[in-house]
Each structure stands twice: as C-alpha cells, then as structure tokens.
Design an enzyme around this catalytic site. Structure first.
Site, mmCIF file in Angstrom:
data_model
loop_
_atom_site.group_PDB
_atom_site.id
_atom_site.type_symbol
_atom_site.label_atom_id
_atom_site.label_comp_id
_atom_site.label_asym_id
_atom_site.label_seq_id
_atom_site.Cartn_x
_atom_site.Cartn_y
_atom_site.Cartn_z
ATOM 1 N N CYS A 1 -4.529 -3.850 -5.854
ATOM 2 C CA CYS A 1 -5.626 -4.276 -6.716
ATOM 3 C C CYS A 1 -6.290 -5.588 -6.298
ATOM 4 O O CYS A 1 -7.525 -5.662 -6.310
ATOM 5 C CB CYS A 1 -5.235 -4.288 -8.186
ATOM 6 S SG CYS A 1 -3.487 -4.341 -8.539
ATOM 7 N N ARG B 1 7.810 -3.728 -1.515
ATOM 8 C CA ARG B 1 8.513 -4.474 -2.566
ATOM 9 C C ARG B 1 10.000 -4.433 -2.245
ATOM 10 O O ARG B 1 10.538 -3.375 -1.920
ATOM 11 C CB ARG B 1 8.271 -3.831 -3.938
ATOM 12 C CG ARG B 1 6.787 -3.794 -4.301
ATOM 13 C CD ARG B 1 6.557 -3.138 -5.658
ATOM 14 N NE ARG B 1 5.137 -2.883 -5.852
ATOM 15 C CZ ARG B 1 4.643 -2.143 -6.836
ATOM 16 N NH1 ARG B 1 5.454 -1.578 -7.716
ATOM 17 N NH2 ARG B 1 3.336 -1.950 -6.938
ATOM 18 N N GLN C 1 0.781 4.145 -2.225
ATOM 19 C CA GLN C 1 0.214 4.567 -3.502
ATOM 20 C C GLN C 1 -1.091 5.317 -3.265
ATOM 21 O O GLN C 1 -1.880 4.927 -2.412
ATOM 22 C CB GLN C 1 -0.087 3.342 -4.359
ATOM 23 C CG GLN C 1 1.150 2.561 -4.749
ATOM 24 C CD GLN C 1 0.796 1.327 -5.565
ATOM 25 O OE1 GLN C 1 -0.076 0.554 -5.179
ATOM 26 N NE2 GLN C 1 1.462 1.136 -6.677
ATOM 27 N N ASP D 1 -3.802 5.099 -4.626
ATOM 28 C CA ASP D 1 -4.332 4.120 -5.552
ATOM 29 C C ASP D 1 -5.849 4.224 -5.680
ATOM 30 O O ASP D 1 -6.525 4.628 -4.749
ATOM 31 C CB ASP D 1 -3.985 2.733 -5.014
ATOM 32 C CG ASP D 1 -3.667 1.756 -6.113
ATOM 33 O OD1 ASP D 1 -3.845 2.113 -7.286
ATOM 34 O OD2 ASP D 1 -3.242 0.638 -5.797
ATOM 35 N N HIS E 1 -9.138 1.983 -7.994
ATOM 36 C CA HIS E 1 -9.540 1.075 -9.055
ATOM 37 C C HIS E 1 -10.979 1.364 -9.415
ATOM 38 O O HIS E 1 -11.846 1.397 -8.546
ATOM 39 C CB HIS E 1 -9.335 -0.375 -8.612
ATOM 40 C CG HIS E 1 -7.890 -0.656 -8.357
ATOM 41 N ND1 HIS E 1 -7.344 -0.614 -7.100
ATOM 42 C CD2 HIS E 1 -6.874 -0.905 -9.219
ATOM 43 C CE1 HIS E 1 -6.048 -0.842 -7.202
ATOM 44 N NE2 HIS E 1 -5.727 -1.023 -8.465
ATOM 45 N N LYS F 1 -2.718 1.908 -21.839
ATOM 46 C CA LYS F 1 -2.593 2.859 -20.720
ATOM 47 C C LYS F 1 -2.165 4.239 -21.201
ATOM 48 O O LYS F 1 -1.770 4.421 -22.352
ATOM 49 C CB LYS F 1 -1.586 2.341 -19.699
ATOM 50 C CG LYS F 1 -0.173 2.218 -20.253
ATOM 51 C CD LYS F 1 0.819 1.797 -19.182
ATOM 52 C CE LYS F 1 2.203 1.620 -19.784
ATOM 53 N NZ LYS F 1 3.252 1.448 -18.793
ATOM 54 N N HIS G 1 -6.787 1.009 -13.323
ATOM 55 C CA HIS G 1 -5.893 1.370 -12.218
ATOM 56 C C HIS G 1 -5.472 2.817 -12.455
ATOM 57 O O HIS G 1 -5.166 3.181 -13.590
ATOM 58 C CB HIS G 1 -4.592 0.565 -12.247
ATOM 59 C CG HIS G 1 -4.748 -0.914 -12.341
ATOM 60 N ND1 HIS G 1 -4.457 -1.743 -11.295
ATOM 61 C CD2 HIS G 1 -5.133 -1.711 -13.356
ATOM 62 C CE1 HIS G 1 -4.660 -2.999 -11.666
ATOM 63 N NE2 HIS G 1 -5.068 -3.009 -12.910
#
Lengths: 646, 646
Positions: A337, A366, A384, A386, A388, A472, A518
């Site tokens: 992000c 991570r 991910q 991912d 946005h 969410k 997200h």
C-alpha cells in the site's frame, strides 16, 4: 432463592445450592441430557457444583468449544487411570485438553510405551468409561495433598502443590482414581464412548530442557464411536491432501535450506500454475477497470515512517537494510500500500479520473519464527494479489459491489461454494478508537452493508471488530474437509490517505481526500495454492491443472503417433505430455492417477490406424475412442463450464 | 639513424631527430594532412617533437579517440586565450579534454559569464584558430615558471608548479598565449574550424568544497563546421529522446523520493508495456523449451557463501538483513543464478532430462552511489529477463545456437538491425586465471565460435576478455542515434556448477557435472525499455505501444458513436481510447502526436452516417475513411510484419 441469568437474558429464580444440571433439567430434559459443562460468572464449574449466589450461568454441550474442552479434560483423567493400572509405579504430571483432544505427560520410569501398546490402553480406558463413574471434586488441605503424593513418590505433583496456596487445592475423584485438579469435568465417565491414543512424544517437565524428559501421551475422545471414525478418516484425508506432500509429489514448489526457510522456490509446474491463476485474475481485473503497476520490494525508511509501519518494526521483524550512506535505511516491503500511495501521488488527479484501481502481484516479506513456518501457508515471503482502489466517498458503495462481484467470481471459478462474509464494523460506543470522520464511517459502513445485502451475501456482522482505520468485509471459506480459511479481504482505509496526504481536485475545484480500499481475492498466491491443493486434493480444475492429459503409447511402436497427437493437442492449447517409458500401460495409468492427470489418452494399433485416441478419465471412467478434435471439444466444454468469463 | 616501428609491425629507418609529422609524410601526404597527434613508446608527444631513439610510433587522426583528445585539449588553449583577451585579469587553472569536448576551470574574479556571452567568446576563439598558430612546447625551469605566474598573480598555476619537479616543467605557446602544459597538441590552431561553448557550471578548485569556487567552461570543437552542426542536432535529438523525459510524458514510470532513488515505480501504461515485452519473450522461450520458475528476492548468507558472492559483499553494497535469530543473515538478491542452482539441486536428474532451461523475470537489487543513478539505465533494483541453461558439455553447441537464434529474434522484432557480437575468450597464455578443465574450455570456445559462424553473426573475438568462469558472447547494439549499448549476454559458467556441486546421472550411470549458461536477451527490463524509448523516440512498434489508436470525436454529438467504435476496436484487441475533451480536432491531433499515438481516428457526421472512421497516421499521413474491420486488418497486418512468430 438466587437469581440465575441465562445467556439469552432470561432471569430465573432457584433455591440456593441448585446445580447447573438441575437448571438444565428445569429448562428441558433434552438439554439436561446433553449438558456436559458449565460456566458460572465466567468461571468453569462442574455440572454438579452447587450455585449459592446470583449470577450468570452458561451451559455447554458437545457442540461448544467449552463443552469439548471439559470432555477432553475428563478423558485425560480416564487415560491416566488406565495408564496407572497398566503400568504401576508411573508418575503422572499434568493432563490438559488441547485444540483437538488432550494429552497427559507421564514419567514412565523404566516402562516405555509405543504404538503397539495403544490398543490395550484404549481398551482399559473404555472399560473404565463404561463404569459411568461420576467425577467428584473435593477440597484438600495442602498438607493432605502433599502427603497423598509423597506416599506415591510423585515429585511432580508435589512440586505443583508446593506452588499452590492452602485452601485453593482440589482433587477430583472418579472410580478408584484421584487426581490433583482445578475442575471442569463432564458429569460422568460414561459419556465418553470412544477414546483413542493418537501418538506419544517426548516433553520436558515444565517445558525446560534441563529437567526430566517425560512421555506426552496424546489422545482424543468422542461421545459416539462414529464420530471417532469420521475424525480419523478426516485426519487420513487431510494427511493425503497435505499441500506440502502434494506440492512435492506434483513438483509444484520446493524449499532450500540455503535459500532459507519459509522462502518457497516455485518449480516449473508450480510457477506455470500460479501464472494461470494470476492471468485468470488479471483478465477479470482488466474488465473491472483495474490497472497493473509494478513497485520495488524495498522502500526507504521515510516511506514507512510516513505510512506508520516503521514504528511497528520491532525486534521480531526483518531488520533494516543499511547502505554505504550513513543514515540511509531501507526495509523489505511488508505490504504494497505505501508504494501504491506514492503512485497515486505521482501527479495531480481530478475527480473525473477516479476511481483509480492499482493492482499488483506484489511480493512482500515478513519475518516469522522458524517454528511457525508451515509449507506455503505460513511463509516469510509471499505474493499478494493486491489492489488499492482510490475513490470518492460517494463511489464507495459501487466499488464495494464491484469488489464483491469480483470476489464471488474468483471463489466460484475455483470451486468454493461454501462461505460466509464477515462484516467488521466499529464499536459505536468508542468513537475515539477510530480515525476518520463519523460521517465517513457511517457512509462506509452503510456502503458495505448495502453492498452485502444487494449481492445477497450470507453475512454476519461483528461490531467493534473493524480496524482503527476502517470497516471491512472478509470471506470465510470452508474447504472440502470442512476447515475454515479466511480469504478475500475488502478493507476501507481512512488512515493512509491522511498520512500520505492524498488528494484529488473535486468538481468544486477544491482538494479532497480520497477513500482507499485494500482488497485481495486470493489473499496470497502461496496460501491460496496451498488451500486449493488441500481443497481439491491436487485434482485442480481442468483449466488450472499442470498437465491436462498424458499420452500413453501401448508400445514403443506407437511413440511416433503419440508425438503427432501431442503436437495436435498443443495446437488446441491442451497441455499434454507423452509417457515414453518402457512400462506397461497398466503401470503408466497408475502413475498418471497418482500424478492427478485428468485425462489418460491410450494410443495403440487401433487408435493409430483410425487416427484416434482412447480416453480414460482420472478416477477410471472410460470415455471411449475419440478423434483429437472431439477430445479438444470435450476439454473446452469442461473448462467453459467451470471458468465463466467475468 | 633510428628505427621506428609502426603499428602494423613495419620497421623504418629515419634520421635521428625526425618528427612524427615527417614520418607521416614519408608514408603519404594524405596521412600527413590528417595526423593531429602521436604517441611514441606509449607516451603522448607533439606531432612536431623530435624523435631521438628507436621506438614504436602511433599516429592519430580525428577518427581516433587519442586524436580527438589532442584536438579538444588544444582547443581548451584557444578558449583560454580568448577568455583572457575578453576578460583581462582572470586566472586560468586547468583545461583538460573530456569524453565529449573539453573544459577550462577559470577564476573569473569580478567577472561573471553566462549563455549570452558565449557567442562573443566563440567568435574570438575562432579568430585565433584561423591564425593557424603552431603549438610549440618548451621546457621551463621551476624558478622561471613560478616567476611567470607570480607576475600574473595566478596562485592556482603557482600551486600546480610548486608540486612539480624542476626539469619536468613545460609550457606551451601559441600566438600570444602561454600555458603550463604537459603536451599533446595538434600541429596548429587552424585545424579547429568550429568551436562551441556548451555551458558553464561551478567547480571547486581541486574538487575540494572548502576551496575557491571556480567557473568550469565546457566547450567542444570540430575540424569541420558541419560536424559541429550534426553534433548539436544529435544532442537535441538525444534530449528529445531522453527516456527520463519521454517516460514522464508518456506516463510509463516515475520515481518517489520516499520509496527511494533508483527504485522505479512502473505506472499503468509502463507496467502494461513491460508485460507485453515479457509475454513476447515468454512465448518465444516456451517454444524454445524454457520453463519459468519463481524465486524469492532474498537469500540466506549461506547461499551466497556457496556461490562466492558473499566475499564480494563490501561496504559499498546493500548491507545484510539481520533477524531476531542471532547469526541469521539474509541478503537482497543481487542475481538469480544461485537460486536457480538450488532449483536444479532440488531433485536428482538424469542426462535424459537435460538441458534444463530455467527462466525467470527476476528482480535483483544492487547498491549504486546516488550520483551514478540515471533514469532506468542505472538503478538500484531491476528485473533481469534471466535464464540458466544446465546442459551436458556436448549440448553446449546446440544450446548456443538456440540462444543466438532467440536473441536475433528479440533484436529483430524490436527494430535493432545494427549490432556486432563480441566473443570473449580466455587468454591461452594464462591458464591459471580460469576455472574448469582446458578440455572443457576448448569445447566451449569452439562451440561459441562455431555457433557464431553458423548463424552468420557479424562478430569480433576478444582474447583474454573471458570471465574467470567461462567464455561469453555479447551483442553490442547501435541505436538510432549511433550510440552503442551492450545487450543480450550469453555466458558459459563452469564455476557455479562446481560450487553448488550440481550433478546429473550420465548414460554411464556415473555422476557428471553439467555446464551452465547464463543469458538475458533484454539484459534488464528497465534498461531495455530505456533503450527502446531512446531508440524509437517513444514511437514504439505498434504491437508494443501503450495506446494504438485514439478516437477524436469532432464534437460532443459524436461521443456516443466514438464509444461504440471503441468497443468494437476492443473486440479486435486494439488498445484505444477516446478524447472526449471539449477541444478542437486540431488540438486533439497535436496532443495525440505528442503522445506518440500511432493512429488518430476522427469521427464526425459523415463517419457516423457511414459507420466508418477517418484514419490519420502519426506523422500526418491520411489513410482515408475506413470501416472498423478494415482498420483492424490494417493494424493486424502492420503488427504481423514486425512481430514474426519464433
């Protein structure tokens, strides 16, 4: 008389000294038969404990986690008794319930037990259970408790008791067996109808490797024999479907000690499968108006100071990367992000250009403790799917609808039909916990709830479960073995737009703050492939599976024909290979079955003469003799029946 | 008499004291006219210096780098004289030749010069040049040299002379001007026919920011006015084509101070373009038998200790990433090969399975000083179109042929027709410098040379240029501005297979060591896109370009029709957009030209009535009125004429 408040809010009056089981009886005989555990004023009590004051009572049955806990803890007493009777002189230590079953840590002295001893122990335990002995708690003075165990020469229990305060010590008796115990039992041993020792393992007393090594006996028990059978079948099935096992067998991925734990290396078949998954989502995303971007896997300290992640970078994380320039620090990117915010910020934007939907298959890193790593589900580097979305507050509702549609399309195309959406909202009583205006929160929550309703989602609402930066919606998916996985999160964020000072020029010519969403329908490619492997047992949907067909020439003579057919299959965009080994067709079929190849195409004398292939489906169904064109149509039909276009 | 050896090996006898220019005359008058500089026994000498001993003489003309160096260094004397005459009292410091031209660092005292002063300086310099003054070197004693500059109050030259040994000091005179100088001049000022001041910038004396700031005057000069004109045109063209400028204008990529310098963020149009390039190569690689893999962007210390990279990790690199576990260290991956070796090692392989060709668009990170970063050509993170081929020594020749074919396909499809292959072999006199058996090296070198010959490559052989681990072939590509770029390396490696102990089981049932080939036709996606931008000036091949067509409605009335056409173009897989702004068609055309969109499709009354589009090509050509189908055919035809299938 005392006042008992039940979970539904009803308050009933009972005589002082009434037991939970009697309360159950007062409600219904059926309930009383099923109640196996209870909590009074948030403390575990026996079902036969006297209640002497006003309070809240919760009754548990086997279907509750608390009920199972009491059931399994009680079962550990039964196993302990069985072990003591079979192996006199052993020393018992502790025996708690765990997530699936229970264990008991035992100092077996000169005895040693192994798998071959399990049936005798189980038999003895079941005999005890059948005696329908009540579990009875009693208080014991510290002195008597110590005396009891000192006579047994059990230094472990003595050590435990020495650390307890006099007046708080209780024993539990059943049949001829007594154990130091805080309570929380089912009414009697007879409720346990099936009991099984799962395995034994070494365990240090008090988890300290400088102390004696004990034997941990793992067991599980059920109120019905059938449930045990089902449980064992499920375990066996899960073992067969373990994605680590299948991933190795199907050559999808591997790990290397040198590259590092938790850092998967995708082998050719796995990388190609992952690419098909990514392309599938890319195509849908393209139609849904997403734009792909590419960002680096590191970012400067300043980026994470702005995003707020830097403060959370603790000693348990990958540490910063220093450079020759003093004070320069980079971090492995833990999420995409912040990078996408910087892309949003790269030039001024007008409201006419919103929503902006930036998507990236972004690999993030991570640190996880090595003990917590597990195949592809718990890794140190993962990708991910991912994206946005940056939109105006008024666009939030439509964007939510769009993301839900995309998520449903993804789940549907991959055979997940069993799922619940969980909507996490703010705690309206604690507005100080959240960033963003109340007006915006209300708008966002309404947008999510309306979207979930409009799309007819099966959803539950969890108040107070929202993150501090926004509400969410998560999709909770049940796999083929009934296990739950969290997939496809959709998350509103009021925080990062603030921190990165994101703005767009509104129709009023003023600067406005966009809202950010997200979302990741797969979650991560690694975890999703693991889930798919376990859900399908390696039998992927036809469009996704590594090899769709394998040609099995009956003998060497037909290899050339097989190669010709292969070529023609490739022209039909069917992924196939030829098994040219000098083996029997029977053996080739067995291996193709193991390799989960959907179609086996046998070619011999007749097929070559007629320019056909004999088609056998994975699992054994014979589809007869087809031309390549007919087979290609069949494959195309099967694919288009599962893989709809978005 | 002395013996003079010329570069071609001829030895000639001359009278002692002969000058290089006379030697040139003795060869040919034409040569003598062009000789502007010389080296005697590896030392730069004047063309009029006396040669008094036997030795090797090299004569240089304008076409040699050494010739240009003398030309530009001499020009700096001329500029210095011009400046001194125009700005009396200024203090000269040093004035060397550089890669393109020269500079002179000057302490202008109270004067200040800027662009508006350049024409006068150039005019004065040219006047001096036209005087055809000879450059004459003479020795000066330290005392006299110091005296000379002390009288001029030039503390800079005084400081320089103070650091020189008496007896080594020379001055150069021409016309009325004298300068401290080590020599290396053209015969006379008249050879300089064009001279230009390019710009001025600040520069500290001796590069030390604590010392006086001087003015650095950058200039360039040529033996013909036409060459200066061409040079300035080339510069202007390069400026227009600067990939950093075009990348911003075409919204392909951006950089963020927060993310970090040298870490490109690919914007939607750039990411899509890069994906098309990657897919183009992926398709060809698939046909060539490559398998894609995916590996993480970090690796444990142990991986790089094995590969040998760890030792080279110095203070000028990204530093290791520490973790909570003591002694655990990860490194950002500087190359993909160690990871691919571990994939090769993940299970035993038989000779029947070779070659293995593992390909990955692998992003790697290498620290560069911030001063060295430049757009996409010099970055800290970049994605290699990497692959590693593991084969038997006997397969090397065929694999080299295959890689050359793939590289030629890539270069051809992207419009690079002008290139040379450079084959780097070992120095056969220094076998100790190389790893791997002599037998294998001979095999590999022969394989490369034969492959280059078989494929009719225009190639040069560089002995002694091979890396210690193997010979290689590099493609040196000339871009549209005549600049050289190194692209598409193919490199044999005997080292990593050894270090990673890679083996396969041969037909003799013994373990053998495979040979490894590294190759990357693009080199890196970042650098290649930069090169493509500068080579094409942003006018990418039609199959690759971001937007292939733009619809320009004549007025708002026709927007709906434009949208309909857009839809139909998308069905033909043509990337198009509509310019719906309320602007004139003229302005829309001008902007589409600037945005390098290949086709402008104008739609108005007539087009809508006839269901057509009026097609205008980028650059202005009018293709008339076409149906969408006709236009789609035209696009398809143009694409298939450049983008052949592999």
């Amino acid at each position: 008389m005392i006042k008992i408040t039940l979970p539904d809010g009803t308050v009933k009056e009972y005589k002082k000294g009434i037991t939970p089981i009697d309360v159950a009886k007062s409600i219904s005989e059926g309930l009383a038969r099923n109640v196996i555990s209870a909590k009074f004023n948030d403390t575990v009590v026996e079902t036969v404990s006297s209640l002497n004051e006003d309070g809240k009572l919760v009754l548990y049955t086997w279907s509750n986690t608390e009920g199972k806990k009491a059931f399994w803890h009680s079962s550990s007493h039964i196993i302990a008794q069985a072990l003591e009777e079979l192996y006199p002189g052993i020393k018992l230590t502790i025996g708690p319930a765990i997530e699936n079953g229970f264990y008991y840590d035992v100092d077996f002295g000169e005895h040693a037990i192994s798998e071959k001893d399990f049936p005798a122990i189980e038999k003895k335990a079941l005999e005890i259970a059948r005696g329908k002995h009540n579990f009875k708690m009693r208080s014991v003075s510290k002195k008597d408790a110590l005396k009891f165990y000192k006579e047994q020469h059990n230094e472990y229990k003595v050590e435990l008791i020495e650390n307890l305060d006099d007046g708080t010590i209780t024993f539990c008796d059943h049949d001829t067996f007594t154990d130091l115990c805080r309570g929380g039992h089912i009414p009697n041993t007879g409720i346990v109808k099936a009991i099984k020792i799962m395995n034994v393992a070494g365990a240090y007393w008090r988890g300290d490797e400088n102390k004696t090594q004990l034997t941990r006996v793992y067991g599980i028990s059920f109120p019905k024999q059938k449930e045990l059978t089902e449980y064992l079948e499920l375990l066996e099935e899960a073992r067969k479907r373990d994605h680590r096992k299948l991933g190795k067998e199907l050559e999808l991925f591997t790990f290397s000690q040198k590259v590092g734990q938790g850092l998967p290396l995708w082998l050719p078949k796995g990388a190609a499968l992952r690419e098909r998954l990514e392309n599938f989502l890319k195509n849908a995303q393209k139609k849904a108006g997403y734009e792909m971007v590419i960002t680096p896997h590191i970012g400067q300290k300043e980026l994470y100071v702005t995003s707020g992640h830097y403060d959370k970078y603790g000693e348990d994380s990958f540490q910063p990367i220093h450079t020759p320039k003093e004070d320069e620090e980079f971090l492995l990117k833990p999420m995409n992000c912040p990078h996408h915010c910087e892309i949003f910020n790269s030039r001024p934007l007008s409201y006419r250009e919103l929503p902006k939907r930036f998507a990236e298959f972004g690999t993030v890193y991570r640190y996880e403790q090595s003990g917590e790593l597990h195949g592809l589900t718990r890794v140190r580097g993962f990708t991910q799917d991912d994206a946005h979305i940056f939109c105006t507050p008024d666009q939030l509702h439509q964007e939510f609808i769009n993301v839900i549609d995309l998520s449903l399309y993804v789940l549907g195309s991959l055979g997940f039909e069993n799922f619940v959406a969980q909507v996490s909202l703010r705690d309206p009583e604690k507005p100080e916990k959240y960033i963003g205006s109340i007006e915006n929160w209300e708008k966002a929550e309404k947008a999510i709830l309306n979207a979930a309703e409009e799309r007819n989602l099966n959803f539950v609402v969890e108040k107070g479960e929202a993150a501090f930066y926004g509400p969410k919606l998560d999709f909770m998916v049940k796999d083929a073995l009934g296990r739950n996985w969290q997939l496809g999160t959709i998350q509103v964020d009021y925080n990062l737009p603030e921190r990165f000072d994101l703005t767009y020029k509104g129709s009023d010519n003023e600067e406005h703050r966009p809202v950010m969403i997200h979302r990741a329908p797969f979650g991560s490619m690694e975890r999703f492939v693991a889930l798919l492997l376990e859900h399908t047992g390696g039998n992927f949907p036809l469009w996704l599976t590594p090899d769709q067909a394998i040609l099995l020439p009956v003998s060497e003579k037909h290899e050339k024909y097989a190669e010709k057919v292969l070529n023609s299959l490739e022209n039909h965009e069917i992924r196939a290979l030829v098994d040219v080994r000098n083996e029997t067709v029977g053996k080739k079929i067995r291996e193709a079955e193991m390799n989960k190849i959907p179609f086996m195409l046998i070619v011999g004398e007749n097929e070559e003469a007629q320019n056909t292939i004999s088609v056998r489906k994975h699992g054994g169904e014979d589809l007869g003799t087809l031309s390549v064109k007919e087979f290609a149509n069949l494959v195309e039909k099967e694919i288009s029946s599962t893989l709809k276009s978005f």
